[in-house]
Motif scaffolding. Structure first.
Motif, short mmCIF file in Angstrom:
data_model
loop_
_atom_site.label_atom_id
_atom_site.label_comp_id
_atom_site.label_asym_id
_atom_site.label_seq_id
_atom_site.Cartn_x
_atom_site.Cartn_y
_atom_site.Cartn_z
N SER A 7 -7.95 -12.67 -1.16
CA SER A 7 -9.05 -12.64 -0.19
C SER A 7 -10.39 -12.53 -0.89
N ARG A 8 -11.42 -12.95 -0.19
CA ARG A 8 -12.78 -12.80 -0.66
C ARG A 8 -13.58 -12.22 0.49
N GLY A 9 -14.07 -11.00 0.32
CA GLY A 9 -14.70 -10.32 1.43
C GLY A 9 -13.67 -10.02 2.51
N SER A 10 -13.98 -10.41 3.73
CA SER A 10 -13.06 -10.17 4.84
C SER A 10 -12.18 -11.37 5.13
N GLU A 11 -12.29 -12.43 4.32
CA GLU A 11 -11.58 -13.67 4.63
C GLU A 11 -10.39 -13.87 3.69
N VAL A 12 -9.22 -14.12 4.26
CA VAL A 12 -8.03 -14.46 3.49
C VAL A 12 -8.10 -15.94 3.13
N LEU A 13 -8.02 -16.25 1.83
CA LEU A 13 -8.16 -17.63 1.38
C LEU A 13 -6.87 -18.22 0.85
N ARG A 14 -5.89 -17.37 0.57
CA ARG A 14 -4.66 -17.91 -0.01
C ARG A 14 -3.53 -16.90 0.13
N VAL A 15 -2.31 -17.38 0.32
CA VAL A 15 -1.12 -16.54 0.33
C VAL A 15 -0.13 -17.15 -0.66
N LEU A 16 0.34 -16.35 -1.60
CA LEU A 16 1.26 -16.82 -2.63
C LEU A 16 2.51 -15.94 -2.64
N PRO A 17 3.63 -16.46 -3.15
CA PRO A 17 4.84 -15.64 -3.21
C PRO A 17 4.78 -14.61 -4.33
N LEU A 65 7.50 -12.22 -6.67
CA LEU A 65 8.91 -12.21 -7.07
C LEU A 65 9.65 -11.01 -6.48
N HIS A 66 10.74 -11.29 -5.76
CA HIS A 66 11.67 -10.26 -5.32
C HIS A 66 13.04 -10.92 -5.25
N GLU A 67 13.86 -10.67 -6.25
CA GLU A 67 15.13 -11.38 -6.39
C GLU A 67 16.04 -11.21 -5.19
N ASP A 68 16.01 -10.04 -4.54
CA ASP A 68 16.96 -9.77 -3.46
C ASP A 68 16.50 -10.29 -2.11
N VAL A 69 15.23 -10.66 -1.98
CA VAL A 69 14.72 -11.10 -0.68
C VAL A 69 14.36 -12.58 -0.71
N ASN A 70 13.27 -12.91 -1.38
CA ASN A 70 12.78 -14.30 -1.34
C ASN A 70 12.75 -14.96 -2.71
N GLU A 71 13.35 -14.31 -3.72
CA GLU A 71 13.26 -14.80 -5.09
C GLU A 71 11.78 -15.05 -5.42
N GLU A 72 11.39 -16.29 -5.70
CA GLU A 72 9.97 -16.55 -5.95
C GLU A 72 9.44 -17.61 -5.00
N TRP A 73 10.11 -17.80 -3.86
CA TRP A 73 9.71 -18.82 -2.90
C TRP A 73 9.19 -18.17 -1.61
N ILE A 74 8.42 -18.92 -0.85
CA ILE A 74 8.08 -18.55 0.51
C ILE A 74 8.08 -19.81 1.36
N SER A 75 8.13 -19.63 2.66
CA SER A 75 8.12 -20.78 3.56
C SER A 75 6.70 -21.29 3.75
N ASP A 76 6.57 -22.52 4.22
CA ASP A 76 5.25 -23.09 4.46
C ASP A 76 4.50 -22.33 5.55
N ARG A 77 5.22 -21.79 6.51
CA ARG A 77 4.55 -21.00 7.56
C ARG A 77 3.92 -19.75 6.96
N THR A 78 4.65 -19.08 6.09
CA THR A 78 4.12 -17.89 5.41
C THR A 78 2.91 -18.24 4.56
N ARG A 79 2.99 -19.36 3.86
CA ARG A 79 1.97 -19.73 2.89
C ARG A 79 0.68 -20.24 3.53
N PHE A 80 0.79 -21.03 4.59
CA PHE A 80 -0.36 -21.78 5.06
C PHE A 80 -0.92 -21.34 6.41
N ALA A 81 -0.27 -20.41 7.11
CA ALA A 81 -0.76 -20.03 8.45
C ALA A 81 -1.90 -19.02 8.41
N TYR A 82 -2.36 -18.66 7.21
CA TYR A 82 -3.38 -17.62 7.10
C TYR A 82 -4.70 -17.99 7.79
#
Length: 695
Positions: free
Chosen positions: A235-245, A247-264
């Motif tokens: 984020s920059r100031g009050s604005e979220v500009l990017r969402v990245l994965p 690492l958590h091997e037991d949950v999402n490894e190093e991936w995320i879905s497009d909805r998680t990544r781009f709906a910000y």
């Protein structure tokens, strides 16, 4: 096991370990572009060259398996010269546009050119140019920068299960892209941006918005589904500009879905940033005192059984705890966290969580999916099933929606009749479950959020017990619990753990809505609850507490602006029962406040003051209510026992997935411009392909 020497250090490794992996275990850095831990090994970039004694030339360490008595050198003049030569070749055609490249500052090619390359090039010829490819609304291509590492091709084939990327042409004329130009039909396509080692694939929504060193990085949790993917919010100031994965091997490894990544970008639009009170039929801006006074005036003299509260799908555990206690103080038994009406939560914890854990999918050898479309409902769970299927030896049977899950499945039937046949052993797939060492059943909300959901749950339990899906540890057997409930709401398991359910004589969501429509419920508190039939709320006084002006706010008489998931420190429990902590990346907008603070202030105004003055005090109370909230980031099977209701008559209607549009599932995604573009371009193409029509 092979024992070898690397730079004078002896190491013993498992058979099949590559020289590159052995070097990393010793802390020796080996540069690479094409190699990736989770993808197959093509050995086509040659950046990982090392020297092996008795070999006439340097070897590609990523593709060379370790052998006994090997002697490897990674820091010799030959290795340095080989790597500089490879880098010089890679840069022959690479454009010098680093100042405008979004990958600048976090580019593997940039970093490795600095560490391993020359300070000049001997190639003076004109650089080639490659036409850009249109991969849809999410990925921006600059294919002139491509170094043909083929990571994106292998990811699409092996991880995403959508083999749409490939290489055409030969030599210098090789190009990476889709064979037929169209938007990529994958819910995980954004991960190709992360694994691209150059700026050939970048984020289209993020393009030219910021540089990485300008951003504040916050490690937190995604709540747009029930997987609980670990993410980093930039984020920059009050604005979220990017969402990245993250690492958590037991949950999402190093991936995320497009909805998680781009709906910000949905966090910017249709936000509630100040209180509102309905006057003369219209919502008007108000102060917090005016909003609280309107609530107090309405609740004065209203009996507890005529008050109700519904918690939404993105509520944190802290706010649900305070809302539950506030309703109890007002004498209301009418509370529920199951917006969809799912018939779960009254049995032991093992009856409503993903008991094997998401990582446990890799131990299964037979899976029965009932009433779920994991590809849309829990993309990372679906990716884990595909990973297990890709390894071989897995059979998957599906009862419910017949959709492409990116791996081979046996479609067994549409509804309860097929599940009965599996339970009594008359269906052919029953033998598959019987022969499996670790059989698993995944029951989705499409099977449980129906009037006969309790009966379906009981039948699923019968299947689990009949085919040995639940067994205790004994001797060398570590035990197994393959009974899994797949949730779609991030708040659901936390709400069930808190007991945010109707008390004795209380109403559930259908009962609350029916009572509201009949005039029997006078006040309804909606805590970010938007996935309900709001048409039934025309008569009662509606209090909406949330962060977006969505369906709930539209029918509210008082609107209390809350914080979105990136704007508060909060506790969530994912579908496997794992308690995780989210951290705020930016402050709530305008006059909005964290939800637990709003409830604490309202309780004081109502004369029912809740005894909490800090987040730490609320979390201590969470642990007192249920000790699982003190076990952060731990996953274990829940208690087992009787649950469901086998006396409920089962209907014959087919199981339907509750997610009809992957890109629009909640107020945030419905407000997102990027998700709207995905719906128009990707989902429309998907529907056209599925139906075989042009409309």
């Amino acid at each position: 096991m092979p024992k070898l020497t690397i730079d004078g250090m002896e190491i013993e490794v498992e058979p099949g370990t590559s020289v590159l992996q052995a070097c990393e275990r010793l802390g020796i850095e080996i540069p690479r572009f094409c190699y990736h831990d989770r993808l197959s090994v093509p050995a086509n970039c040659r950046m990982c060259l090392v020297e092996m004694e008795r070999s006439p030339k340097p070897i590609a360490s990523c593709a060379m398996p370790c052998g006994d008595n090997m002697v490897i050198h990674t820091d010799t003049e030959l290795v340095h010269k080989a790597r500089k030569g490879v880098m010089e070749f890679l840069l022959i055609n690479h454009p010098l546009d680093c100042p405008i490249c979004d990958q600048g500052g976090e580019c593997d090619l940039q970093d490795q050119a600095m560490a391993y390359g020359f300070d000049h090039s001997r190639y003076k010829e004109n650089k080639r140019a490659v036409a850009e490819k249109n991969l849809g609304p999410l990925i921006k291509t600059f294919m002139t920068r491509c170094i043909h590492c083929t990571r994106c091709v292998r990811f699409a084939e092996e991880i995403a299960g959508m083999p749409e990327m490939g290489a055409t042409g030969r030599g210098e004329h090789t190009e990476i892209g889709t064979y037929v130009q169209h938007a990529i039909q994958s819910e995980m396509s954004g991960n190709m941006i992360d694994i691209c080692p150059v700026g050939a694939l970048t984020s289209k929504p993020y393009q030219y918005h910021a540089r990485p060193w300008e951003l504040r990085k916050t490690e937190t949790i995604d709540v747009l589904d029930a997987v609980g993917s670990n993410i980093r919010v930039d984020s920059r100031g009050s604005e979220v500009l990017r969402v990245l994965p993250r690492l958590h091997e037991d949950v999402n490894e190093e991936w995320i879905s497009d909805r998680t990544r781009f709906a910000y970008d949905g966090l910017r639009y249709r936000r509630l940033d100040r209180p509102y009170v309905r006057k003369d039929g219209k919502l008007a801006q108000a102060s917090w005192d005016e909003a609280f006074q309107a609530i107090a005036d309405k609740l004065a003299g209203v009996k507890g059984d005529r008050i109700a509260a519904i918690a939404g799908d993105q509520c944190d555990a802290e706010s649900m705890l305070l809302l539950k206690e506030l309703m109890a103080a007002l004498g209301s038994p009418n509370i529920d966290c199951r917006q969809d009406g799912a018939k779960i939560g009254y049995g032991p914890r093992g009856s409503y969580i993903f008991n094997s854990g998401i990582a446990g999918i890799e131990q299964a050898d037979a899976i029965l999916i009932v009433g779920a479309n994991p590809r849309w409902e829990a993309t990372l769970v679906n990716a884990r099933i595909r990973k297990r299927w890709w390894a071989g030896g897995l059979k998957v049977g599906v009862i419910g929606p017949n959709v492409d899950l990116t791996y081979r499945t046996d479609y067994l039937g549409a509804g309860t009749q097929t599940l009965r046949e599996v339970a009594d052993g008359s269906h052919a797939f029953a033998q598959v479950l019987k022969d499996a060492a670790n059989p698993m059943i995944i029951v989705g909300m499409g099977a449980l959020a129906r009037p006969d959901g309790a009966g379906v749950l009981a039948l699923a339990r019968q299947v689990a017990e009949t085919y040995g899906m639940v067994r205790a540890a004994a001797g060398d057997d570590p035990g197994w619990n393959g009974f899994n409930v797949l949730h779609t709401a991030a708040a659901r398991v936390g709400g069930l753990d808190l007991g945010f359910l109707p008390a004795k004589g209380g109403r559930d969501v259908p009962g609350i809505l029916a009572g509201a429509d009949a005039g029997e419920i006078e006040v309804v508190w909606l805590q970010a609850a938007d996935e309900i039939d709001t048409d039934a709320l025309a008569k009662p006084f509606v209090i909406y507490q949330g962060h977006h002006g969505d369906r709930g706010a539209a029918v509210a008489d008082v609107v209390l602006p809350g914080a979105a998931y990136t704007e508060k420190s909060a506790t969530y429990v994912n579908t496997e029962g794992r308690v995780q902590l989210a951290r705020f990346a930016s402050f709530p907008l305008g006059e909005a406040r964290e939800d637990w603070k709003i409830l604490r202030a309202v309780s004081e105004k109502l004369g029912k003051t809740l005894p909490y003055n800090s987040l730490a005090e609320v979390r201590r109370r969470l642990i007192e209510t249920n000790p699982v909230f003190g076990e952060i980031d731990l996953q274990a099977p829940g208690e087992w026992g009787a649950f469901g209701d086998d006396k409920v008559a089962l209907g014959d209607q087919p199981f339907e997935s509750p997610v009809v549009n992957f890109y629009k599932v909640d107020p945030i995604t419905r407000a997102s411009v990027t998700m709207a573009k995905c719906t128009d371009e990707i989902l429309a193409a998907h529907d056209k392909e599925r139906t075989g029509t042009d409309g």
